[in-house]
Design a protein around this motif. Structure first.
Motif, PDB file in Angstrom:
ATOM      1  N   ARG A   1      23.661  81.773-106.653  1.00 11.49           N
ATOM      2  CA  ARG A   1      22.527  82.464-106.071  1.00 11.49           C
ATOM      3  C   ARG A   1      21.521  81.417-105.593  1.00 11.49           C
ATOM      4  N   ASP A   2      20.659  81.849-104.703  1.00 10.36           N
ATOM      5  CA  ASP A   2      19.744  80.945-104.014  1.00 10.36           C
ATOM      6  C   ASP A   2      18.963  80.040-104.949  1.00 10.36           C
ATOM      7  N   GLU A   3      18.471  80.594-106.054  1.00 14.59           N
ATOM      8  CA  GLU A   3      17.612  79.817-106.953  1.00 14.59           C
ATOM      9  C   GLU A   3      18.359  78.687-107.661  1.00 14.59           C
ATOM     10  N   ASN A   4      19.680  78.801-107.770  1.00  8.50           N
ATOM     11  CA  ASN A   4      20.472  77.762-108.459  1.00  8.50           C
ATOM     12  C   ASN A   4      21.350  76.949-107.512  1.00  8.50           C
ATOM     13  N   TRP A   5      21.301  77.288-106.217  1.00 10.17           N
ATOM     14  CA  TRP A   5      22.188  76.648-105.255  1.00 10.17           C
ATOM     15  C   TRP A   5      21.799  75.204-104.998  1.00 10.17           C
ATOM     16  N   SER A   6      22.802  74.340-104.836  1.00 10.69           N
ATOM     17  CA  SER A   6      22.580  72.918-104.571  1.00 10.69           C
ATOM     18  C   SER A   6      23.471  72.479-103.411  1.00 10.69           C
ATOM     19  N   TYR A   7      22.877  71.814-102.428  1.00  9.49           N
ATOM     20  CA  TYR A   7      23.635  71.337-101.270  1.00  9.49           C
ATOM     21  C   TYR A   7      24.730  70.367-101.709  1.00  9.49           C
ATOM     22  N   VAL A   8      24.390  69.440-102.604  1.00 12.75           N
ATOM     23  CA  VAL A   8      25.356  68.427-103.059  1.00 12.75           C
ATOM     24  C   VAL A   8      26.489  69.086-103.841  1.00 12.75           C
ATOM     25  N   ALA A   9      26.147  70.003-104.748  1.00 14.73           N
ATOM     26  CA  ALA A   9      27.188  70.688-105.525  1.00 14.73           C
ATOM     27  C   ALA A   9      28.084  71.521-104.623  1.00 14.73           C
ATOM     28  N   ALA A  10      27.485  72.168-103.614  1.00 10.38           N
ATOM     29  CA  ALA A  10      28.285  72.963-102.677  1.00 10.38           C
ATOM     30  C   ALA A  10      29.266  72.087-101.918  1.00 10.38           C
ATOM     31  N   ALA A  11      28.849  70.864-101.591  1.00 11.33           N
ATOM     32  CA  ALA A  11      29.727  69.941-100.863  1.00 11.33           C
ATOM     33  C   ALA A  11      30.825  69.390-101.765  1.00 11.33           C
TER      34      ALA A  11
ATOM     35  N   MET B   1      14.732  66.456-107.859  1.00 12.26           N
ATOM     36  CA  MET B   1      15.971  65.806-108.308  1.00 12.26           C
ATOM     37  C   MET B   1      17.105  66.047-107.301  1.00 12.26           C
ATOM     38  N   ALA B   2      17.200  67.272-106.794  1.00 19.17           N
ATOM     39  CA  ALA B   2      18.268  67.595-105.840  1.00 19.17           C
ATOM     40  C   ALA B   2      18.126  66.756-104.574  1.00 19.17           C
ATOM     41  N   LYS B   3      16.880  66.597-104.092  1.00 20.02           N
ATOM     42  CA  LYS B   3      16.646  65.804-102.891  1.00 20.02           C
ATOM     43  C   LYS B   3      16.971  64.337-103.127  1.00 20.02           C
ATOM     44  N   GLU B   4      16.651  63.844-104.318  1.00 17.06           N
ATOM     45  CA  GLU B   4      16.958  62.447-104.654  1.00 17.06           C
ATOM     46  C   GLU B   4      18.468  62.239-104.703  1.00 17.06           C
ATOM     47  N   LEU B   5      19.189  63.213-105.280  1.00 19.86           N
ATOM     48  CA  LEU B   5      20.646  63.111-105.376  1.00 19.86           C
ATOM     49  C   LEU B   5      21.273  63.139-103.997  1.00 19.86           C
TER      50      LEU B   5
ATOM     51  N   HIS C   1      34.973  67.499 -98.307  1.00 18.86           N
ATOM     52  CA  HIS C   1      33.818  67.236 -99.174  1.00 18.86           C
ATOM     53  C   HIS C   1      32.927  66.149 -98.574  1.00 18.86           C
ATOM     54  N   ILE C   2      33.544  65.153 -97.965  1.00 17.14           N
ATOM     55  CA  ILE C   2      32.777  64.090 -97.299  1.00 17.14           C
ATOM     56  C   ILE C   2      32.039  64.679 -96.102  1.00 17.14           C
ATOM     57  N   HIS C   3      32.731  65.506 -95.346  1.00 14.05           N
ATOM     58  CA  HIS C   3      32.122  66.106 -94.159  1.00 14.05           C
ATOM     59  C   HIS C   3      30.909  66.954 -94.523  1.00 14.05           C
ATOM     60  N   HIS C   4      30.997  67.702 -95.625  1.00 14.48           N
ATOM     61  CA  HIS C   4      29.861  68.540 -96.003  1.00 14.48           C
ATOM     62  C   HIS C   4      28.722  67.733 -96.607  1.00 14.48           C
ATOM     63  N   LEU C   5      29.031  66.627 -97.241  1.00 20.40           N
ATOM     64  CA  LEU C   5      27.957  65.765 -97.746  1.00 20.40           C
ATOM     65  C   LEU C   5      27.177  65.139 -96.606  1.00 20.40           C
ATOM     66  N   ASN C   6      27.901  64.711 -95.566  1.00 21.17           N
ATOM     67  CA  ASN C   6      27.243  64.096 -94.415  1.00 21.17           C
ATOM     68  C   ASN C   6      28.011  64.445 -93.138  1.00 21.17           C
ATOM     69  N   PRO C   7      27.600  65.497 -92.435  1.00 19.61           N
ATOM     70  CA  PRO C   7      28.297  65.929 -91.212  1.00 19.61           C
ATOM     71  C   PRO C   7      28.212  64.928 -90.070  1.00 19.61           C
ATOM     72  N   ARG C   8      27.374  63.898 -90.194  1.00 25.46           N
ATOM     73  CA  ARG C   8      27.247  62.927 -89.120  1.00 25.46           C
ATOM     74  C   ARG C   8      28.327  61.845 -89.177  1.00 25.46           C
TER      75      ARG C   8
ATOM     76  N   HIS D   1      26.519  77.621 -91.351  1.00 26.02           N
ATOM     77  CA  HIS D   1      27.532  77.525 -92.404  1.00 26.02           C
ATOM     78  C   HIS D   1      27.258  76.326 -93.301  1.00 26.02           C
ATOM     79  N   HIS D   2      26.958  75.192 -92.723  1.00 25.15           N
ATOM     80  CA  HIS D   2      26.669  73.997 -93.516  1.00 25.15           C
ATOM     81  C   HIS D   2      25.409  74.165 -94.355  1.00 25.15           C
ATOM     82  N   ALA D   3      24.423  74.820 -93.786  1.00 25.14           N
ATOM     83  CA  ALA D   3      23.140  74.970 -94.481  1.00 25.14           C
ATOM     84  C   ALA D   3      23.219  75.918 -95.672  1.00 25.14           C
ATOM     85  N   GLY D   4      24.202  76.830 -95.667  1.00 28.18           N
ATOM     86  CA  GLY D   4      24.272  77.806 -96.751  1.00 28.18           C
ATOM     87  C   GLY D   4      25.626  77.978 -97.381  1.00 28.18           C
ATOM     88  N   SER D   5      26.526  77.029 -97.197  1.00 31.95           N
ATOM     89  CA  SER D   5      27.868  77.145 -97.769  1.00 31.95           C
ATOM     90  C   SER D   5      27.786  77.268 -99.293  1.00 31.95           C
ATOM     91  N   GLY D   6      28.402  78.322 -99.824  1.00 35.54           N
ATOM     92  CA  GLY D   6      28.398  78.533-101.267  1.00 35.54           C
ATOM     93  C   GLY D   6      27.158  79.234-101.787  1.00 35.54           C
TER      94      GLY D   6
END
Length: 349
Positions: A237-247, A1-5, A271-278, A111-116
């Protein structure tokens, strides 16, 4: 689900991630040109009044921040389509901002890979302890943390140390490419500064460059600080962390006046930058306006962002930052699990 989001968000931002070469080249040319022109005026003003020199240091510092944003985009390979162009401009803008391209790119990617992510703290971020970790810490560790998080250290001593000293050296785990990049940057910096001193005099160089450097570095650290250190940020914590939520939850939308938005290269749309740094800096505002859901990000203004100065510790129970006074009133007792202790010990602090 996280990857789809995450895929859905990237699809939304996809139309904005392609760099426009002409726009990027113009940004580099006019920003560096304005910076060099303002510095030239500052050196000339030494013969008129040092107060005028200090006044000129303000826009020069603002332009230094804008150059850093170009450097930052090059590290994400978002300023140009060409990898080589990003590297070349990254090294040039890195010298102008006292940063090593390869070194900074590595730490910022982490930093981007593990923010939050509370289990991945320590790379390219502000040292942050949880309430439980702080309460369980030794008196010496608490003192060290208090000193580190004090505004004086964070925005006065810290910026000077980071840019002048820390960025001059490599970490033990640095690869060959990173080590060469750091020393090449150091050599180029030494060459530029030596040339300026021999041409204009070392006193003139210090009187002009030091105020510019300090203002720019302190403002840069402040920008990075408020983009993640606001009351209802995001840490898991790692088990509940989400890239999208962190952004979306852990990166603020820093709504600045237009002139400051220009000097800071739209980085307030963090927030836009963290969602898509490109997404290039000049597309961040359009990307933000493209979907009403982006308005859900925490909005900070110059005035409201000042509240971040009192936040010191992340409270995992209330899911917000708190200050020492609130902690003292609550009289929190140590409750650190074995897995949290191991996570803390892995921090570089």
């Amino acid at each position: 689900m996280a990857k789809e989001l995450l895929g859905a968000w990237k699809q939304t931002l996809g139309p904005y991630e392609a760099p426009r070469t002409a726009r990027s080249v113009w940004q580099v040319v006019h920003t560096i040109g304005l910076y060099l022109g303002t510095c030239a005026l500052a050196y000339w003003s030494l013969s008129v009044s040092y107060w005028l020199t200090l006044i000129l240091a303000v826009p020069a510092a603002g332009l230094t921040i804008r150059i850093f944003i170009l450097f930052h985009d090059c590290c994400h390979r978002s300023l140009f389509r060409s990898r080589r162009a990003n590297v070349i401009v990254g090294y040039v803008t890195g010298v102008l901002t006292f940063c090593s391209y390869e070194q900074w790119k590595k730490s910022h990617t982490m930093h981007h890979a593990g923010s939050g992510n509370l289990n991945r703290r320590g790379a390219g971020d502000i040292w942050t302890m949880t309430v439980s970790e702080y309460v369980a810490a030794s008196p010496m560790r608490k003192l060290k943390y208090k000193l580190y998080r004090s505004p004086f250290v964070l925005f006065t001593v810290g910026p000077l140390y980071n840019f002048l000293i820390d960025y001059r050296f490599n970490n033990k785990d640095a690869g060959r490419k990173e080590r060469i990049g750091t020393w090449l940057t150091n050599v180029l910096l030494a060459a530029v500064l030596t040339t300026l001193c021999l041409t204009l005099g070392w006193k003139s160089v210090i009187l002009v460059q030091l105020p510019i450097f300090y203002l720019a570095s302190a403002a840069g650290v402040w920008l990075f600080y408020v983009q993640h250190q606001f009351e209802h940020s995001y840490f898991e914590r790692d088990e509940n962390w989400s890239y999208v939520a962190a952004a979306m939850q852990g990166s603020s939308y820093y709504k600045l006046p237009k002139v400051l938005q220009w000097f800071t290269g739209n980085i307030g749309f963090h927030h836009i930058h963290h969602l898509n740094p490109r997404v290039p800096n000049y597309e961040l505002e359009r990307a933000h306006a493209s979907d009403p859901r982006f308005a859900q990000a925490t909005t900070l203004t110059l005035r409201s962002s000042l509240r971040s100065l009192v936040f010191r510790l992340w409270d995992e129970e209330s899911r917000r930052f708190v200050g020492y006074r609130e902690l003292k009133r609550r009289k929190v007792r140590p409750r650190v699990s074995r897995d949290k202790r191991s996570a803390t010990s892995r921090s570089h602090h």
